[in-house]
Write a protein that holds these residues in place. Structure first.
Motif, mmCIF file in Angstrom:
data_model
loop_
_atom_site.group_PDB
_atom_site.id
_atom_site.type_symbol
_atom_site.label_atom_id
_atom_site.label_comp_id
_atom_site.label_asym_id
_atom_site.label_seq_id
_atom_site.Cartn_x
_atom_site.Cartn_y
_atom_site.Cartn_z
ATOM 1 N N LEU A 1 7.093 5.607 6.918
ATOM 2 C CA LEU A 1 8.027 5.399 8.024
ATOM 3 C C LEU A 1 9.409 5.977 7.726
ATOM 4 O O LEU A 1 10.040 6.580 8.603
ATOM 5 C CB LEU A 1 8.124 3.907 8.337
ATOM 6 C CG LEU A 1 6.826 3.258 8.856
ATOM 7 C CD1 LEU A 1 6.955 1.752 8.891
ATOM 8 C CD2 LEU A 1 6.445 3.797 10.228
ATOM 9 N N ASN A 2 9.871 5.821 6.494
ATOM 10 C CA ASN A 2 11.182 6.364 6.131
ATOM 11 C C ASN A 2 11.195 7.889 6.172
ATOM 12 O O ASN A 2 12.193 8.509 6.571
ATOM 13 C CB ASN A 2 11.603 5.876 4.748
ATOM 14 C CG ASN A 2 11.942 4.389 4.728
ATOM 15 O OD1 ASN A 2 12.169 3.783 5.776
ATOM 16 N ND2 ASN A 2 11.956 3.792 3.550
ATOM 17 N N THR A 3 10.093 8.504 5.756
ATOM 18 C CA THR A 3 10.020 9.972 5.769
ATOM 19 C C THR A 3 9.984 10.497 7.200
ATOM 20 O O THR A 3 10.647 11.498 7.527
ATOM 21 C CB THR A 3 8.796 10.469 4.980
ATOM 22 O OG1 THR A 3 8.823 9.918 3.661
ATOM 23 C CG2 THR A 3 8.789 11.986 4.877
ATOM 24 N N CYS B 1 1.888 -4.993 -2.135
ATOM 25 C CA CYS B 1 1.386 -3.693 -2.600
ATOM 26 C C CYS B 1 1.503 -2.620 -1.522
ATOM 27 O O CYS B 1 1.825 -1.463 -1.804
ATOM 28 C CB CYS B 1 -0.087 -3.816 -3.023
ATOM 29 S SG CYS B 1 -0.369 -4.646 -4.586
ATOM 30 N N LEU B 2 1.226 -3.022 -0.285
ATOM 31 C CA LEU B 2 1.192 -2.054 0.810
ATOM 32 C C LEU B 2 2.574 -1.698 1.357
ATOM 33 O O LEU B 2 2.783 -0.586 1.848
ATOM 34 C CB LEU B 2 0.322 -2.588 1.955
ATOM 35 C CG LEU B 2 -1.182 -2.624 1.709
ATOM 36 C CD1 LEU B 2 -1.884 -3.366 2.833
ATOM 37 C CD2 LEU B 2 -1.737 -1.212 1.583
ATOM 38 N N LYS B 3 3.497 -2.628 1.267
ATOM 39 C CA LYS B 3 4.810 -2.427 1.890
ATOM 40 C C LYS B 3 5.503 -1.150 1.427
ATOM 41 O O LYS B 3 5.980 -0.365 2.270
ATOM 42 C CB LYS B 3 5.691 -3.643 1.633
ATOM 43 C CG LYS B 3 7.001 -3.621 2.416
ATOM 44 C CD LYS B 3 7.787 -4.914 2.224
ATOM 45 C CE LYS B 3 9.083 -4.880 3.022
ATOM 46 N NZ LYS B 3 9.859 -6.139 2.840
ATOM 47 N N PRO B 4 5.576 -0.855 0.111
ATOM 48 C CA PRO B 4 6.247 0.391 -0.304
ATOM 49 C C PRO B 4 5.553 1.645 0.238
ATOM 50 O O PRO B 4 6.214 2.663 0.482
ATOM 51 C CB PRO B 4 6.171 0.348 -1.835
ATOM 52 C CG PRO B 4 5.943 -1.084 -2.177
ATOM 53 C CD PRO B 4 5.139 -1.645 -1.059
ATOM 54 N N THR C 1 -1.182 6.689 -4.081
ATOM 55 C CA THR C 1 -0.025 6.050 -4.688
ATOM 56 C C THR C 1 1.222 6.399 -3.872
ATOM 57 O O THR C 1 1.200 7.303 -3.029
ATOM 58 C CB THR C 1 0.177 6.537 -6.125
ATOM 59 O OG1 THR C 1 0.506 7.937 -6.100
ATOM 60 C CG2 THR C 1 -1.076 6.322 -6.968
ATOM 61 N N VAL C 2 2.321 5.696 -4.136
ATOM 62 C CA VAL C 2 3.573 5.980 -3.438
ATOM 63 C C VAL C 2 4.011 7.420 -3.695
ATOM 64 O O VAL C 2 4.472 8.120 -2.785
ATOM 65 C CB VAL C 2 4.673 4.984 -3.870
ATOM 66 C CG1 VAL C 2 6.036 5.424 -3.330
ATOM 67 C CG2 VAL C 2 4.344 3.582 -3.375
ATOM 68 N N GLU C 3 3.859 7.874 -4.924
ATOM 69 C CA GLU C 3 4.254 9.240 -5.272
ATOM 70 C C GLU C 3 3.408 10.264 -4.511
ATOM 71 O O GLU C 3 3.933 11.264 -3.989
ATOM 72 C CB GLU C 3 4.111 9.464 -6.777
ATOM 73 C CG GLU C 3 5.079 8.663 -7.648
ATOM 74 C CD GLU C 3 4.744 7.176 -7.722
ATOM 75 O OE1 GLU C 3 5.661 6.379 -8.007
ATOM 76 O OE2 GLU C 3 3.567 6.802 -7.490
ATOM 77 N N GLU C 4 2.111 10.006 -4.448
ATOM 78 C CA GLU C 4 1.228 10.905 -3.703
ATOM 79 C C GLU C 4 1.547 10.888 -2.215
ATOM 80 O O GLU C 4 1.523 11.924 -1.549
ATOM 81 C CB GLU C 4 -0.231 10.502 -3.937
ATOM 82 C CG GLU C 4 -0.736 10.790 -5.346
ATOM 83 C CD GLU C 4 -2.095 10.175 -5.607
ATOM 84 O OE1 GLU C 4 -2.790 10.665 -6.517
ATOM 85 O OE2 GLU C 4 -2.466 9.188 -4.925
#
Length: 426
Positions: free
Chosen positions: A326-328, A317-320, A399-402
């Motif tokens: 980190l990617n950003t 759950c946390l990895k994405p 969330t990932v989107e947020e």
């Protein structure tokens, strides 16, 4: 690519104009996002909902030793819960005391006991002219809040890739008997995600201390929280025993970021002498903690392997979320000269260092645009980051989107604050 430091004043001014427009555009989106604390998100909490169904009205609410768990009694925790946690952290059940949901509460109590009653026959800290604590920095604000509340002087110790700067630690504790302890988050440290090396653990366990009652406050809050890699950290209790300093460490752990933060279990583990001393004080403090909740955790996980399997699902759950952060950072700020960051292998945070003098400005800009970050300075004692540089990012709750929205804004704020600082200095 030029770093911003290599740009001319005209180039910086032009870049700042573009960033102001981008910032105002994001500000107009009306964001209301919170990255201020390492709270589990709903997706993580949902993973433990089955715990609420493991007991029903037909369940025999008795411990394996026959204790009726609905009633008073059992000061230090039910045997099966003590065994579960002992197996997870690598110690013996008899060296574990189980409390309620908050390990922070235990840490506070442990400092309070030392203040009021002393440790193992030594002078109570409240009767001493001065008490000091070593604080690896950047570190956990809640630790620092406890020692500050009791008027304990805090001494900054830099964190290295292997843990606290042990040359400095060994030098300080050998000379000053007023230094009574050190805060440690040994695995995926808060906020940097650093894991202590075996050498660091051994040096902490074996070092000579001027204070006879020196204690290591070993807060292994993220001991079973791998995301990208499960790093093995040596057991401090074993290391202290090997070094002949059995009583040196207090080991804290909880299920707050495993099950439910408000309804988990927490523990202290230590030597026979320390556990006996703590129990003696506890007999006046409580009759025992929530035994039904302890059983609920045992029934849900079954054993230590059950905990590890659960944590792998949690890591998924946390990895994405961590990858988004980190990617950003990599995409927007690598090579900019405005920021450095850690790439944690687990835990709950990403630590960044912006240009000196810019952390408060970055947090302020983000807040104005609708994203709440941990306060600048929070990762240092007295909330005083001498460089005004470190910021702790907490990816777990949104969330990932947020998170993507928040990180896009964060990167703009880092650039804007950094260019403003460079233009001031030009």
């Amino acid at each position: 690519m030029k770093t911003y430091q290599e740009m001319s004043k005209e180039e910086l001014t032009q870049e700042l104009t573009a960033l102001k427009a981008e910032y105002e555009k994001i500000k107009g989106m009306g964001l209301a996002l919170d990255m201020s604390r390492g709270k589990p998100g709903a997706d993580q909490l949902d993973l433990s909902m089955g715990m609420l169904d493991v007991l029903d009205s037909k369940t025999a609410l008795k411990s394996e030793n026959g204790t009726d768990l609905r009633n008073y009694g059992v000061l230090d925790g039910i045997p099966e819960a003590k065994k579960l946690i002992a197996d997870v952290i690598g110690t013996k059940p008899e060296n574990v005391i189980i409390y309620g949901n908050s390990s922070l509460n235990i840490m506070y109590d442990q400092v309070a006991r030392a203040e009021m009653f002393g440790i193992c026959g030594n002078t109570p800290w409240c009767k001493l002219d001065k008490v000091k604590f070593l604080c690896p920095v950047p570190g956990y604000d809640r630790h620092f809040a406890i020692t500050e509340y009791f008027g304990i002087e805090m001494i900054n110790v830099p964190m290295l890739p292997t843990g606290p700067d042990m040359d400095m630690v060994e030098d300080l504790v050998s000379k000053d008997e007023a230094i009574k302890g050190i805060w440690c988050v040994p695995k995926y440290s808060n906020p940097q995600g650093i894991c202590y090396s075996d050498e660091t653990v051994d040096r902490l366990a074996s070092m000579k201390t001027a204070a006879k009652d020196f204690r290591i406050f070993w807060d292994n809050a993220y001991g079973v929280h791998p995301i990208f890699e499960d790093v093995k950290v040596k057991n401090i209790l074993d290391a202290c025993k090997e070094a002949g300093n059995d009583n040196r460490a207090y080991y804290f752990f909880s299920t707050s970021k495993i099950t439910f933060p408000g309804a988990g279990v927490s523990i202290i583990a230590s030597s026979d002498d320390n556990i006996a001393e703590i129990k003696k004080v506890m007999t006046a403090q409580t009759i025992g903690y929530d035994k039904i909740n302890q059983l609920r955790h045992v029934q849900f996980f079954k054993n230590a392997d059950g905990v590890r399997k659960h944590m792998q699902i949690l890591a998924d759950c946390l990895k994405p979320k961590f990858e988004t952060v980190l990617n950003t950072l990599e995409k927007e700020l690598k090579g900019s000269g405005l920021i450095t960051w850690e790439n944690p292998k687990g835990g709950y945070f990403v630590s960044v260092d912006v240009l000196p003098g810019c952390a408060k400005r970055v947090v302020e800009l983000a807040k104005e645009a609708g994203v709440t970050l941990t306060g600048a300075g929070a990762t240092y004692p007295y909330k005083n980051d001498p460089k005004d540089s470190n910021i702790r990012l907490a990816p777990s709750y949104p969330t990932v989107e947020e998170l993507q929205q928040a990180m896009d804004l964060f990167c703009v704020c880092v650039k804007k604050a950094g260019i403003e600082k460079l233009l001031e200095q030009a």
